[in-house]
Design a protein around this motif. Structure first.
Motif, PDB file in Angstrom:
ATOM      1  N   THR A   1      -5.358 -10.241  -2.573  1.00  5.04           N
ATOM      2  CA  THR A   1      -4.872 -11.428  -1.867  1.00  5.04           C
ATOM      3  C   THR A   1      -3.492 -11.173  -1.273  1.00  5.04           C
ATOM      4  O   THR A   1      -3.214 -11.559  -0.141  1.00  5.04           O
ATOM      5  CB  THR A   1      -4.831 -12.635  -2.820  1.00  5.04           C
ATOM      6  N   GLU A   2      -2.637 -10.506  -2.020  1.00  2.00           N
ATOM      7  CA  GLU A   2      -1.289 -10.201  -1.527  1.00  2.00           C
ATOM      8  C   GLU A   2      -1.336  -9.197  -0.377  1.00  2.00           C
ATOM      9  O   GLU A   2      -0.577  -9.317   0.598  1.00  2.00           O
ATOM     10  CB  GLU A   2      -0.398  -9.688  -2.653  1.00  2.00           C
ATOM     11  N   LEU A   3      -2.220  -8.208  -0.448  1.00  2.00           N
ATOM     12  CA  LEU A   3      -2.375  -7.260   0.653  1.00  2.00           C
ATOM     13  C   LEU A   3      -2.769  -7.996   1.929  1.00  2.00           C
ATOM     14  O   LEU A   3      -2.211  -7.747   3.006  1.00  2.00           O
ATOM     15  CB  LEU A   3      -3.433  -6.207   0.317  1.00  2.00           C
ATOM     16  N   VAL A   4      -3.731  -8.908   1.833  1.00  2.00           N
ATOM     17  CA  VAL A   4      -4.194  -9.666   2.996  1.00  2.00           C
ATOM     18  C   VAL A   4      -3.079 -10.573   3.512  1.00  2.00           C
ATOM     19  O   VAL A   4      -2.857 -10.678   4.724  1.00  2.00           O
ATOM     20  CB  VAL A   4      -5.465 -10.464   2.666  1.00  2.00           C
ATOM     21  N   ARG A   5      -2.346 -11.228   2.623  1.00  2.00           N
ATOM     22  CA  ARG A   5      -1.246 -12.099   3.046  1.00  2.00           C
ATOM     23  C   ARG A   5      -0.202 -11.307   3.829  1.00  2.00           C
ATOM     24  O   ARG A   5       0.260 -11.733   4.897  1.00  2.00           O
ATOM     25  CB  ARG A   5      -0.584 -12.774   1.848  1.00  2.00           C
TER      26      ARG A   5
ATOM     27  N   VAL B   1      -2.620   1.843  -5.586  1.00  2.00           N
ATOM     28  CA  VAL B   1      -3.636   1.007  -6.237  1.00  2.00           C
ATOM     29  C   VAL B   1      -4.284   0.008  -5.274  1.00  2.00           C
ATOM     30  O   VAL B   1      -5.269  -0.635  -5.634  1.00  2.00           O
ATOM     31  CB  VAL B   1      -3.071   0.271  -7.472  1.00  2.00           C
ATOM     32  N   GLY B   2      -3.745  -0.126  -4.056  1.00  2.00           N
ATOM     33  CA  GLY B   2      -4.330  -1.040  -3.090  1.00  2.00           C
ATOM     34  C   GLY B   2      -3.920  -0.687  -1.676  1.00  2.00           C
ATOM     35  O   GLY B   2      -2.880  -0.050  -1.454  1.00  2.00           O
ATOM     36  N   PHE B   3      -4.753  -1.121  -0.725  1.00  2.00           N
ATOM     37  CA  PHE B   3      -4.536  -0.745   0.673  1.00  2.00           C
ATOM     38  C   PHE B   3      -5.257  -1.729   1.581  1.00  2.00           C
ATOM     39  O   PHE B   3      -6.346  -2.217   1.255  1.00  2.00           O
ATOM     40  CB  PHE B   3      -5.101   0.666   0.898  1.00  2.00           C
TER      41      PHE B   3
ATOM     42  N   TRP C   1      -0.266  -0.852   8.136  1.00  2.00           N
ATOM     43  CA  TRP C   1      -1.050  -0.979   6.920  1.00  2.00           C
ATOM     44  C   TRP C   1      -0.137  -1.422   5.791  1.00  2.00           C
ATOM     45  O   TRP C   1       1.075  -1.219   5.827  1.00  2.00           O
ATOM     46  CB  TRP C   1      -1.742   0.337   6.568  1.00  2.00           C
ATOM     47  N   VAL C   2      -0.749  -2.076   4.840  1.00  2.00           N
ATOM     48  CA  VAL C   2      -0.037  -2.521   3.643  1.00  2.00           C
ATOM     49  C   VAL C   2      -0.591  -1.714   2.486  1.00  2.00           C
ATOM     50  O   VAL C   2      -1.808  -1.541   2.357  1.00  2.00           O
ATOM     51  CB  VAL C   2      -0.268  -4.029   3.383  1.00  2.00           C
TER      52      VAL C   2
ATOM     53  N   ASN D   1       4.572  -2.690  -6.329  1.00  2.00           N
ATOM     54  CA  ASN D   1       5.433  -2.627  -5.158  1.00  2.00           C
ATOM     55  C   ASN D   1       4.555  -2.538  -3.920  1.00  2.00           C
ATOM     56  O   ASN D   1       3.638  -1.717  -3.870  1.00  2.00           O
ATOM     57  CB  ASN D   1       6.363  -1.413  -5.237  1.00  2.00           C
ATOM     58  N   TYR D   2       4.840  -3.363  -2.932  1.00  2.00           N
ATOM     59  CA  TYR D   2       4.089  -3.397  -1.684  1.00  2.00           C
ATOM     60  C   TYR D   2       4.938  -2.779  -0.588  1.00  2.00           C
ATOM     61  O   TYR D   2       6.145  -2.976  -0.542  1.00  2.00           O
ATOM     62  CB  TYR D   2       3.724  -4.836  -1.316  1.00  2.00           C
ATOM     63  N   SER D   3       4.283  -2.051   0.296  1.00  2.00           N
ATOM     64  CA  SER D   3       4.988  -1.400   1.399  1.00  2.00           C
ATOM     65  C   SER D   3       4.235  -1.608   2.697  1.00  2.00           C
ATOM     66  O   SER D   3       3.007  -1.667   2.716  1.00  2.00           O
ATOM     67  CB  SER D   3       5.101   0.113   1.143  1.00  2.00           C
ATOM     68  N   TRP D   4       4.986  -1.700   3.779  1.00  2.00           N
ATOM     69  CA  TRP D   4       4.432  -1.769   5.126  1.00  2.00           C
ATOM     70  C   TRP D   4       4.625  -0.406   5.771  1.00  2.00           C
ATOM     71  O   TRP D   4       5.745   0.098   5.834  1.00  2.00           O
ATOM     72  CB  TRP D   4       5.135  -2.863   5.925  1.00  2.00           C
ATOM     73  N   ARG D   5       3.533   0.194   6.204  1.00  2.00           N
ATOM     74  CA  ARG D   5       3.520   1.484   6.880  1.00  2.00           C
ATOM     75  C   ARG D   5       4.119   2.604   6.029  1.00  2.00           C
ATOM     76  O   ARG D   5       4.810   3.492   6.548  1.00  2.00           O
ATOM     77  CB  ARG D   5       4.188   1.405   8.249  1.00  2.00           C
TER      78      ARG D   5
END
Length: 132
Positions: A83-87, A52-54, A42-43, A4-8
């Motif tokens: 790659t998804e974090l950067v996108r 697991v990623g930032f 931030w993502v 799961n990706y989150s913004w801020r």
């Protein structure tokens, strides 16, 4: 794998220290508490409750955004998370009206940034302000 990706998202300094060390970096306690106030946003990538990623996105308040401190936990690398974090950071900078996204990186990361993420090479300048 369901990331799961989150913004801020609300992140703690302790979470960023743990992730930085798991990424193989040197973590400084208090870094995130100071840095987040200067960010466009931030993502973050999460497996359940585990960070697991930032990727941090700083900016000048207008046209330029700066991708800082992207990292993926060593156990989660090579799965497309970086790659998804950067996108997502790129899309957030675009949505904020930025015209340029800058990134600095070590030479071994050229294939990632130029290949997977679509950055291009440019002239830049750098002054080291502290002794190594």
């Amino acid at each position: 794998m369901k990331i799961n990706y989150s913004w801020r998202a609300t992140l703690t300094d302790a979470q960023l220290v743990t992730l930085t060390e798991a990424h193989g970096g040197h973590a400084e306690s208090g870094w995130w508490d100071r840095a987040k106030h200067h960010s466009l946003g931030w993502v973050s990538a999460h497996d359940g409750t585990e960070l697991v990623g930032f990727a941090n996105l700083a900016w000048d308040g207008a046209d330029h955004a700066f991708l800082l401190d992207p990292k993926v936990h060593a156990d989660w690398q090579h799965r497309g998370i970086g790659t998804e974090l950067v996108r997502r950071a790129r899309d957030a900078a675009t949505d904020a009206g930025c015209e340029w996204l800058h990134v600095d990186f070590e030479p071994h990361l050229r294939p990632f940034y130029f290949g997977a993420c679509g950055f291009t090479s440019t002239d830049a300048g750098l002054i080291r302000l502290t002794a190594s």
